[in-house]
Scaffold this active site. Sequence first.
Site, PDB file in Angstrom:
ATOM      1  N   ASP A   1      -1.006 -11.937   5.839  1.00  0.00           N
ATOM      2  CA  ASP A   1      -2.121 -11.348   5.109  1.00  0.00           C
ATOM      3  C   ASP A   1      -1.760 -11.046   3.659  1.00  0.00           C
ATOM      4  O   ASP A   1      -2.642 -10.712   2.857  1.00  0.00           O
ATOM      5  CB  ASP A   1      -2.611 -10.064   5.799  1.00  0.00           C
ATOM      6  CG  ASP A   1      -1.485  -9.071   6.060  1.00  0.00           C
ATOM      7  OD1 ASP A   1      -0.637  -9.378   6.908  1.00  0.00           O
ATOM      8  OD2 ASP A   1      -1.459  -8.012   5.410  1.00  0.00           O
TER       9      ASP A   1
ATOM     10  N   ASP B   1      -0.045  -8.519  -3.468  1.00  0.00           N
ATOM     11  CA  ASP B   1       0.187  -7.269  -2.731  1.00  0.00           C
ATOM     12  C   ASP B   1       1.612  -6.754  -2.889  1.00  0.00           C
ATOM     13  O   ASP B   1       2.472  -6.970  -2.049  1.00  0.00           O
ATOM     14  CB  ASP B   1      -0.164  -7.428  -1.252  1.00  0.00           C
ATOM     15  CG  ASP B   1      -1.662  -7.413  -1.030  1.00  0.00           C
ATOM     16  OD1 ASP B   1      -2.399  -7.098  -1.973  1.00  0.00           O
ATOM     17  OD2 ASP B   1      -2.097  -7.731   0.092  1.00  0.00           O
TER      18      ASP B   1
END
Length: 475
Positions: A240, A250
């Site tokens: 993810d 991220d």
Amino acid sequence: MKLINSFATELPWACEPVAPQPLANARLLHLNRPLLGELGLGEVSDEQWLACCGQARPLPGMQPVAQVYAGHQFGGYSPRLGDGRALLLAEQQAPDGQRWDLHLKGAGKTPFSRFGDGRAVLRSSIREYLASEALHALGIPTTRALVLVGSDEPVYRETVETGATVLRTAPSHLRFGQFEYFAWSGQGEKIPLLIDYLLRHHFPELESGAELFAEVVRRTARLIAKWQAVGFTHGVMNTDNMSILGLTLDYGPYGFIDGYEADFVCNHTDSGGRYALSQQPAVGYWNLQKLAQALADHVDGEALAAALGQYEHQLMLHYSELMRARLGLETWEDEDPALFRQMFQQLAADKIDYHLFLRRLALVEASGPWPASLLTLLPDATPWQGWLDAYRARLAREGSEDATRKARMDAVNPKYVLRNALAQGVIEAAERGDMAPFERLYAALQHPYDEQPEFEELATPHPDWYLGEALSCSS
């Protein structure tokens, strides 16, 4: 300003409308004015950015949504993750026609927050802001940072901290996990629509899902090669957190190595070292396998296998190019891998500062004594003598000219690196209300390859107590 909402309007089943939540006593801490100008957002006022990113008042035309996705986290499948603390506010169409997501992190709870509070803390927000801009300056594909907002909002982590937001941007935040979510939740019919969206908006030069996957493999391989060459450890390479566009995505407990350590782990929750520096190439391949499995009902299996078969070649080819450049080599010799391997082994044995070693290696000349500044990094020069002699001989075989080579090496070996100790010092000052150290480090990181004597103290080795420091996922 030209805001559009193609993701929200074309893929409404892949997101949920969510209103951001205001922060208590929000205040604007930093604007990336050059990038805002490039995106055609330079006329938006400071007051408007504060209202948008800290006071829950999006700009006119924004339709905030939280994207849904799944992912393999530390090897185990999590079926429903999604933007638990981030919102896609809109997309900006820049003057050159490029689309850029405006993605606000720390905006509050969403349907995908699970048990979280949907917030980001000042500490993690500063780390993401600095890291994305540092990697961009190093030439590594990444999301970028636009706006940093702080507040007095209490946020509970290991201790009570204050809430903050980062407005980040990228052509897209689509990730491997989006395909996994729809593949394994009984909604496989949505995958061709995701592929079509990507082809139309981000890969117009490609014609099929097979070509798309091959390009994702190539971009992922080259991205990880760059991470390895610069000594960057992502820390949480879950699927993810893997970008379809091949971007660094991220930022959590990331870390640049200080003293060289092949198995450096920057995430203290990664007790098994799954995402250690040395494991990143293999994890990239494993993650691409999971993406291929999600695509298997919609893309020819032989094409998927053929693309995966190119991953190692693409990664090693690019990594070899990068490391030859870092050592000032312009040609290839069959013995080069052994030269690299011996260097890394000795760096690890002596825990030599990786960045300063390569930067000062540029001072080696065709003859004469070894550079004093290089020798000061070595606890004992004797074990290095054989390697240094071999390196000098290698330079001689290709007719390397000292001054020209030094200029080339200085252009690819950064003097200024976002070490965790530097980031921590900036964070502690910001938590006291002093943003001057942030501004100073931010400025130095914009030009990592330049000498910048006014920032000399930011390019020195860091104290032993901080070498190898691991961070938590809440960072």
